[in-house]
Design an enzyme around this catalytic site. Structure first.
Site, PDB file in Angstrom:
ATOM      1  N   PRO A 159      41.052  46.083  36.443  1.00  0.00           N
ATOM      2  CA  PRO A 159      41.079  44.637  36.188  1.00  0.00           C
ATOM      3  C   PRO A 159      42.400  43.982  36.598  1.00  0.00           C
ATOM      4  O   PRO A 159      42.403  42.835  37.058  1.00  0.00           O
ATOM      5  CB  PRO A 159      40.851  44.539  34.681  1.00  0.00           C
TER       6      PRO A 159
ATOM      7  N   LYS B 121      20.229  43.226  36.776  1.00  0.00           N
ATOM      8  CA  LYS B 121      20.650  41.858  37.078  1.00  0.00           C
ATOM      9  C   LYS B 121      20.691  41.012  35.805  1.00  0.00           C
ATOM     10  O   LYS B 121      21.624  40.215  35.613  1.00  0.00           O
ATOM     11  CB  LYS B 121      19.708  41.225  38.107  1.00  0.00           C
TER      12      LYS B 121
ATOM     13  N   TYR C 274      16.138  47.142  39.018  1.00  0.00           N
ATOM     14  CA  TYR C 274      16.941  46.080  39.639  1.00  0.00           C
ATOM     15  C   TYR C 274      16.981  44.845  38.752  1.00  0.00           C
ATOM     16  O   TYR C 274      18.047  44.283  38.472  1.00  0.00           O
ATOM     17  CB  TYR C 274      16.354  45.726  41.009  1.00  0.00           C
TER      18      TYR C 274
END
Length: 307
Positions: free
Chosen positions: A53, A140, A136
């Site tokens: 990060p 998402k 998928y």
């Protein structure tokens, strides 16, 4: 104004970069490898899912970005791959954004597939409870939910754009239209017949350049903060129409085409139609490019002609 576009070399990312550059923004792209179309804009080569990060925060904060667009993440063949390239990436991005001294607006690209299969005739609005069934779609949705949770926790200023299937120039190689275009090109080159299996499905499709315009609008729309906004044409278009427009664009002889029906096998069901009222109301956005023109443009750009 400075924008950092994550996934700048992808199908959506390259159009987002172009849309911001056309408006005079300072554009900085981030992707694993550079690409020729990014010449003239800033660029950082970085695997965002692998980067710590602190490294991501350095890209976003020096100089400070006003808007960050997350168009990164591959399609992937397994749930593990998609978890890595989507969810892991977003978790690191959220941590990075929380550490920068300013607070840029994050525009995150979600997918219509997050809603899951619905009965034909259903209008998909943002308040509908998503019920995805494929890996998928589940990943998402989990990724978009992570962004929205960070907004509710006061860590981010963000908008999630839940985009329809996309057409237009430079489609992802994994997409239906890119695969079809490759088959048409091969059949043209060898003079053979083209055998097509076309599902009796209707989908909401939108040109990728219209999506890029929506991204730009979402980056500066105060009322959209913390919300999901659908981006599509609001129409359920037969897949056979898209096939026909591509054959038309390629000038492929009809007498060399064999069509047959095919059961629906995809990342969604056999119907998608987005309610795009919120995009019109909050982003002052409506699609401009017709789907026939969009499909023709996809073919022309792929074969070296001006769109």
């Amino acid at each position: 104004m400075r924008v950092v576009v994550l996934g700048a070399t992808g199908s959506v990312g390259r159009q987002v970069c172009a849309a911001y550059a056309a408006r005079g923004w300072d554009v900085h792209g981030v992707a694993r490898r550079p690409a020729p179309h990014l010449t003239g804009v800033g660029f950082t080569a970085l695997d965002l899912a692998a980067a710590v990060p602190e490294r991501i925060a350095a890209v976003l904060g020096d100089p400070p970005a006003d808007v960050v667009v997350n168009a990164a993440g591959g399609w992937g063949d397994t749930e593990e791959e998609m978890t890595y390239s989507h969810l892991r990436l977003v978790r690191r991005l959220v941590e990075a954004l929380g550490s920068v001294p300013h607070r840029p607006r994050l525009v995150h690209l979600g997918s219509v597939h997050e809603y899951g299969p619905v009965p034909a005739g259903t209008l998909l609005h943002e308040d509908l409870v998503p019920e995805p069934v494929t890996p998928y779609a589940r990943i998402k949705l989990e990724t978009s939910s992570a962004v929205l949770t960070a907004v509710r926790d006061g860590l981010l200023d963000a908008v999630v754009l839940r985009a329809a299937n996309m057409s237009g120039p430079h489609p992802p190689q994994e997409s239906f239209l890119a695969a079809l275009m490759a088959r048409v090109r091969t059949a043209l080159a060898d003079g053979g017949r083209l055998e097509l299996s076309v599902a009796d499905a209707r989908r909401d499709y939108v040109d990728v350049r219209d999506v890029a315009r929506a991204v730009v609008r979402a980056g500066q729309a105060p009322a959209a903060g913390g919300l999901v906004v659908n981006v599509g044409r609001g129409e359920a278009v037969p897949i056979g129409d898209l096939v026909g427009w591509l054959l038309e664009a390629a000038a492929f002889p009809e007498d060399r085409t064999d069509r047959r029906d095919l059961p629906v096998r995809s990342k969604g069901g056999d119907w998608t139609q987005l309610d795009v009222t919120r995009a019109w109301r909050l982003l002052d956005w409506t699609p401009r490019i017709g789907l026939r023109d969009s499909v023709h443009s996809m073919w022309r750009v792929a074969h070296g002609a001006a769109a």
